[in-house]
Design an enzyme around this catalytic site. Structure first.
Site, mmCIF file in Angstrom:
data_model
loop_
_atom_site.group_PDB
_atom_site.id
_atom_site.type_symbol
_atom_site.label_atom_id
_atom_site.label_comp_id
_atom_site.label_asym_id
_atom_site.label_seq_id
_atom_site.Cartn_x
_atom_site.Cartn_y
_atom_site.Cartn_z
ATOM 1 N NE ARG A 30 -3.955 -2.187 1.873
ATOM 2 C CZ ARG A 30 -4.843 -2.502 0.928
ATOM 3 N NH1 ARG A 30 -5.095 -1.639 -0.057
ATOM 4 N NH2 ARG A 30 -5.474 -3.655 0.953
ATOM 5 C CG ASP A 31 1.557 5.523 -2.388
ATOM 6 O OD1 ASP A 31 2.090 5.506 -3.514
ATOM 7 O OD2 ASP A 31 1.768 6.433 -1.554
ATOM 8 C CB ILE A 32 3.750 5.734 2.526
ATOM 9 C CG1 ILE A 32 3.962 5.832 4.018
ATOM 10 C CG2 ILE A 32 4.297 6.944 1.811
ATOM 11 C CD1 ILE A 32 5.422 5.749 4.426
ATOM 12 C CG ASN A 88 3.847 9.032 -12.382
ATOM 13 O OD1 ASN A 88 3.009 9.249 -13.250
ATOM 14 N ND2 ASN A 88 3.581 9.139 -11.090
ATOM 15 C CB VAL A 97 10.204 5.904 -5.769
ATOM 16 C CG1 VAL A 97 11.006 4.673 -5.359
ATOM 17 C CG2 VAL A 97 9.728 6.664 -4.529
ATOM 18 C CG HIS A 101 6.501 2.799 -8.711
ATOM 19 N ND1 HIS A 101 7.753 3.368 -8.838
ATOM 20 C CD2 HIS A 101 5.635 3.832 -8.581
ATOM 21 C CE1 HIS A 101 7.641 4.685 -8.784
ATOM 22 N NE2 HIS A 101 6.356 4.995 -8.636
ATOM 23 C CG HIS A 103 1.119 4.903 -8.748
ATOM 24 N ND1 HIS A 103 1.208 5.533 -7.533
ATOM 25 C CD2 HIS A 103 2.240 5.247 -9.438
ATOM 26 C CE1 HIS A 103 2.328 6.237 -7.482
ATOM 27 N NE2 HIS A 103 2.973 6.082 -8.621
HETATM 28 P P1 AMP Z 1 6.065 8.123 -8.189
HETATM 29 O O1 AMP Z 1 5.915 9.593 -7.881
HETATM 30 O O2 AMP Z 1 5.238 7.659 -9.338
HETATM 31 O O3 AMP Z 1 7.527 7.748 -8.319
HETATM 32 O O4 AMP Z 1 5.446 7.361 -6.955
HETATM 33 C C1 AMP Z 1 6.139 7.093 -5.795
HETATM 34 C C2 AMP Z 1 5.104 6.696 -4.777
HETATM 35 O O5 AMP Z 1 5.762 5.983 -3.744
HETATM 36 C C3 AMP Z 1 4.378 7.871 -4.106
HETATM 37 O O6 AMP Z 1 2.976 7.737 -4.314
HETATM 38 C C4 AMP Z 1 4.770 7.750 -2.633
HETATM 39 O O7 AMP Z 1 3.712 8.092 -1.765
HETATM 40 C C5 AMP Z 1 5.132 6.278 -2.533
HETATM 41 N N1 AMP Z 1 6.089 5.921 -1.498
HETATM 42 C C6 AMP Z 1 7.298 6.486 -1.248
HETATM 43 N N2 AMP Z 1 7.915 5.857 -0.235
HETATM 44 C C7 AMP Z 1 7.094 4.865 0.178
HETATM 45 C C8 AMP Z 1 7.164 3.854 1.190
HETATM 46 N N3 AMP Z 1 8.213 3.763 2.003
HETATM 47 N N4 AMP Z 1 6.115 3.008 1.320
HETATM 48 C C9 AMP Z 1 5.051 3.104 0.507
HETATM 49 N N5 AMP Z 1 4.918 4.009 -0.479
HETATM 50 C C10 AMP Z 1 5.926 4.897 -0.642
#
Ligand code: AMP
Ligand code: ZN
Length: 115
Positions: A30-32, A88, A97, A101, A103
């Site tokens: 799950r996204d944080i 993205n 990140v 990944h 979403h």
């Molecule tokens: P992006 O901007 O597409 O690279 O998405 C990165 C996503 O990772 C964002 O929606 C963040 O909220 C999520 N995120 C970053 N660190 C963590 C973590 N430790 N656990 C869960 N989600 C994370």
């Protein structure tokens, strides 16, 4: 495994996350900072920086990742209503990140247009 990569650390369980699915190829958690009732990230277990870094040998892996997304949408009961899958890529794409990944976002009507 890349030392500083937070998603590599989640895959290896060095960092905490709410993992909803994992197998030998992918991990979903799950996204944080969820933007909708369902907001799950699905990542390949091996470090791939972004879609830009995909190689021919990753085709099966990415197909599997989307199959897992489809399965998770059913488990979250958002399959019938619909959902959005987003990857993205790079700075202009909004990637923050740099471990590839997808979403999986749903549980509400998505806004449109994108961009
Ligand atoms: P992006 O901007 O597409 O690279 O998405 C990165 C996503 O990772 C964002 O929606 C963040 O909220 C999520 N995120 C970053 N660190 C963590 C973590 N430790 N656990 C869960 N989600 C994370
Ligand atoms: Zn990584």
């Amino acid at each position: 495994m890349t030392n500083s990569c937070v998603f590599c650390k989640i895959v290896s369980k060095e960092a905490k996350a709410t993992i909803v699915y994992s197998d030998e190829q992918v991990t979903a958690f799950r996204d944080i900072r969820p933007v909708a009732r369902t907001h799950i990230l699905i990542v390949p277990n091996k470090h791939i920086e972004s879609v830009n870094a995909l190689e021919v040998e990753d085709e099966q892996l990415m197909g599997h990742l989307f199959a897992v997304a489809s399965q998770l949408a059913k488990e979250e009961r958002i399959d019938k209503g619909g959902y959005r899958l987003i990857t993205n890529t790079g700075i202009d794409g909004g990637q923050t990140v740099f471990h590839l990944h997808v979403h999986l976002i749903g549980g509400q009507r998505m806004k449109y247009p994108m961009g």
